[in-house]
Design a protein around this motif. Structure first.
Motif, PDB file in Angstrom:
ATOM      1  N   LEU A  10      -7.568  -9.054  11.691  1.00  0.00           N
ATOM      2  CA  LEU A  10      -6.363  -9.289  12.512  1.00  0.00           C
ATOM      3  C   LEU A  10      -6.716  -9.209  14.000  1.00  0.00           C
ATOM      4  N   LEU A  47       4.565  -0.849 -12.010  1.00  0.00           N
ATOM      5  CA  LEU A  47       4.650  -0.410 -10.612  1.00  0.00           C
ATOM      6  C   LEU A  47       4.212  -1.492  -9.625  1.00  0.00           C
ATOM      7  N   VAL A  80      -2.628   2.550  -3.786  1.00  0.00           N
ATOM      8  CA  VAL A  80      -3.791   2.518  -4.693  1.00  0.00           C
ATOM      9  C   VAL A  80      -4.155   3.942  -5.111  1.00  0.00           C
ATOM     10  N   VAL A 116      -6.088  -3.368  -9.016  1.00  0.00           N
ATOM     11  CA  VAL A 116      -4.849  -2.766  -8.495  1.00  0.00           C
ATOM     12  C   VAL A 116      -4.714  -3.065  -6.997  1.00  0.00           C
ATOM     13  N   ALA A 117      -5.833  -2.893  -6.263  1.00  0.00           N
ATOM     14  CA  ALA A 117      -5.790  -3.135  -4.816  1.00  0.00           C
ATOM     15  C   ALA A 117      -5.465  -4.598  -4.530  1.00  0.00           C
ATOM     16  N   VAL A 131      -1.785  -4.986  -5.052  1.00  0.00           N
ATOM     17  CA  VAL A 131      -1.025  -4.305  -3.993  1.00  0.00           C
ATOM     18  C   VAL A 131      -1.055  -5.147  -2.717  1.00  0.00           C
ATOM     19  N   LEU A 160      -9.257  -5.797   6.863  1.00  0.00           N
ATOM     20  CA  LEU A 160      -7.997  -6.505   7.160  1.00  0.00           C
ATOM     21  C   LEU A 160      -7.616  -6.266   8.624  1.00  0.00           C
ATOM     22  N   LEU A 161      -7.755  -5.003   9.063  1.00  0.00           N
ATOM     23  CA  LEU A 161      -7.422  -4.673  10.460  1.00  0.00           C
ATOM     24  C   LEU A 161      -8.360  -5.382  11.431  1.00  0.00           C
ATOM     25  N   SER A 208      -2.252  -1.350   5.599  1.00  0.00           N
ATOM     26  CA  SER A 208      -3.404  -0.513   5.222  1.00  0.00           C
ATOM     27  C   SER A 208      -2.941   0.859   4.736  1.00  0.00           C
ATOM     28  N   LEU A 211       2.091  -6.763  -0.767  1.00  0.00           N
ATOM     29  CA  LEU A 211       2.442  -6.396   0.606  1.00  0.00           C
ATOM     30  C   LEU A 211       2.414  -7.592   1.553  1.00  0.00           C
ATOM     31  N   VAL A 212       1.410  -8.474   1.371  1.00  0.00           N
ATOM     32  CA  VAL A 212       1.264  -9.587   2.321  1.00  0.00           C
ATOM     33  C   VAL A 212       2.124 -10.781   1.916  1.00  0.00           C
ATOM     34  N   ARG A 265      -2.280 -13.260   9.217  1.00  0.00           N
ATOM     35  CA  ARG A 265      -2.098 -12.140   8.271  1.00  0.00           C
ATOM     36  C   ARG A 265      -2.646 -12.492   6.893  1.00  0.00           C
ATOM     37  N   ALA A 288       5.711  -9.957   2.283  1.00  0.00           N
ATOM     38  CA  ALA A 288       6.219  -9.932   3.662  1.00  0.00           C
ATOM     39  C   ALA A 288       6.219 -11.330   4.274  1.00  0.00           C
ATOM     40  N   PHE A 299      -8.924  -2.680   3.329  1.00  0.00           N
ATOM     41  CA  PHE A 299      -7.895  -2.469   4.346  1.00  0.00           C
ATOM     42  C   PHE A 299      -8.508  -2.315   5.742  1.00  0.00           C
TER      43      PHE A 299
END
Lengths: 375, 118
Positions: free
Chosen positions: A123, A219, B18, A361-362, A365, A119-120, B11, A369-370, A129, A373, A116
């Motif tokens: 960007l 989940l 997680v 899992v990450a 996730v 990722l920032l 994030s 999320l990406v 994205r 969206a 994460f």
């Protein structure tokens, strides 16, 4: 002899470009790392071979009906190969050290911070994205997860992302120790942890893959292919009643798919598209993701050390990544350079196994999320 | 700016998810371990073994006997590492007799090739 025939004969030489020559050199470096240095040879040798084959002038192995293109379409484009590899990984992984000491599962979560964080940064550097999420997933330090996620979000970056993911996995013994030494004091590295000393029953070992699949699959449905196949392999192993399948998954299946996957990934490393500024940026961001993972794991382990009254060795935090069992072995080696009779290996293996679960899992996730969206 | 806000959201949410999921898994694993009948790894010196002293000697504590056993085994291992003569299994002069260093040297000499790394 007609000039056309001469041209035909010389087509290979005239078709050679500077990009293909550079790619041969890149493949040479990967082969050197694999053969002379023994860094992830199972994947780097096929990847480098695929890169050489794909960059040969007028190479008939790529393009329509080319061998490598068929492999790519059959197993990478539709995400089949990474998922099959996870069955093999599950069949080879012993989650016992994690089950003996369940709190280590949190270190696996901390070890995903790099995904994460990068990722920032991506960007900020101007990547889209979907591209940023794909680059970030190098921080899972898990080849199949990186291929799975980037194949869906940014297939055009699959080559450099996969090379970065596998190269950094191979370089775990080089990259981790300086970070571990920088973030821990000598007294912290010398902390001796007591063995968990608990016997995990066969029932728990069998229930773990089933329960994890049900929990994560319910989940985070996006993570189902990754977690489901990892846990399927582990269930085969722990059930102890399908030893032929366990053997096939961890040997024949894993080996054949690894070869095909490596070749197919190598075929994406075509000089004209691979040699771009974005590749260098991806390689740099990949190593940043790795560093952030290790640093976050160690910092989180320091918190656990504080909470446990100084009985938790913070080095264990660096093993909360997916590079199994290399990261745990590096933790053991660094701890032993400070205190020869310190054996944190089993705790590190627990954190490392947690890292495997956490990276899948990450990955799921991030996809949710990406992609959800409209990334 | 939109992209950056999106990144921060992903994030925060991603890491939170997680951690949350794995914390839940931790809870489940802890519960499962509580429900298990407590089974510890067997002790090194099983209880119930009676250690008798020789006639005329004072009683020896079992822990002392264990400590002596560990010390002896470590001493033997140390001597073995040093290739001390006391640890020779074969008579000097026989082909089988060699300290580890000598054996390693012979092995290197008898190899027809050597890897570059070595």
């Amino acid at each position: 002899m007609s000039p056309g025939a001469i041209d035909q004969l010389l087509a290979g030489i005239t078709g050679l470009t500077w990009q293909s020559i550079v790619m041969f050199a890149v493949a040479g470096v990967l082969l050197y790392l694999a053969i002379a240095r023994d860094y992830e040879p199972l994947l780097l040798v096929p990847i480098a071979s695929g890169a050489i084959l794909a960059n040969l002038p007028l190479s008939p192995v790529v393009g329509e009906d080319g061998l490598l293109s068929i492999l790519y379409a059959a197993g990478v484009e539709n995400e089949l190969f990474p998922v099959l590899i996870f069955i093999g990984i599950g069949a080879m992984t012993d989650f016992g050290p994690l089950l003996e000491n369940p709190r280590l599962v949190l270190l696996g979560a901390a070890g995903q911070f790099g995904i994460f964080g990068v990722l920032l940064v991506a960007l900020l550097l101007g990547f889209t994205r979907a591209e940023s999420a794909s680059i970030g997933v190098i921080g899972a330090i898990d080849g199949p997860t990186s291929i799975y996620v980037s194949g869906q979000l940014a297939p055009h970056l699959l080559g450099p992302i996969t090379v970065a993911a596998y190269s950094y996995m191979a370089l775990v013994p080089v990259i981790l120790p300086p970070i571990m030494r920088a973030l821990t004091s000598q007294s912290e590295r010398r902390i001796r942890m007591q063995p968990a000393g608990r016997v995990v029953s066969r029932r728990t070992r069998i229930l773990f893959p089933i329960g994890t699949t049900l929990l994560v699959g319910t989940l985070v449905p996006f993570a189902t292919p990754l977690v489901g196949s990892l846990m399927l392999g582990n269930l085969l192993r722990e059930s102890q009643v399908v030893q032929r399948l366990t053997g096939a998954a961890s040997n024949e299946l894993a080996n054949v798919v690894t070869l095909f996957l490596g070749l197919a990934i190598g075929s994406t490393m075509i000089g004209t598209s691979f040699l771009a500024a974005s590749t260098l940026a991806i390689l740099a961001l990949g190593i940043l993701a790795f560093g952030l993972d290790a640093a976050a794991g160690i910092v989180f382990a320091k918190l656990l050390n504080r909470a446990s009254g100084g009985t938790f060795n913070p080095l264990i935090g660096a093993a909360g990544i997916s590079a199994f069992p290399m990261a745990a072995r590096v933790v053991q080696r660094v701890a032993q350079t400070e205190d020869f009779e310190n054996f944190p290996l089993m705790h590190a293996m627990g954190a490392n196994a947690a890292g495997q679960v956490a990276s899948t899992v990450a990955g799921g996730v991030l996809l949710a999320l990406v992609a959800g969206a409209g990334g | 700016m939109d992209d950056l806000a999106f990144g921060v959201q992903v994030s925060a949410l991603g890491l939170g998810l997680v951690f949350g999921l794995l914390a839940f898994l931790w809870l489940l694993l802890t519960l499962a371990s509580r429900l298990e009948p407590r089974q510890r790894v067997a002790e090194v010196a099983p209880a119930g073994i009676e250690i008798r002293a020789a006639d005329g000697e004072a009683e020896i504590e079992p822990t002392l006997v264990a400590a002596i056993a560990v010390a002896v085994s470590q001493h033997v291992e140390l001597r073995r590492r040093q290739a001390a003569p006391a640890m020779r299994t074969y008579w000097p002069g026989s082909l089988m007799f060699a300290s580890r260093w000598v054996a390693a040297g012979r092995m290197r000499q008898s190899q027809s090739w050597r890897r570059r790394r070595s």
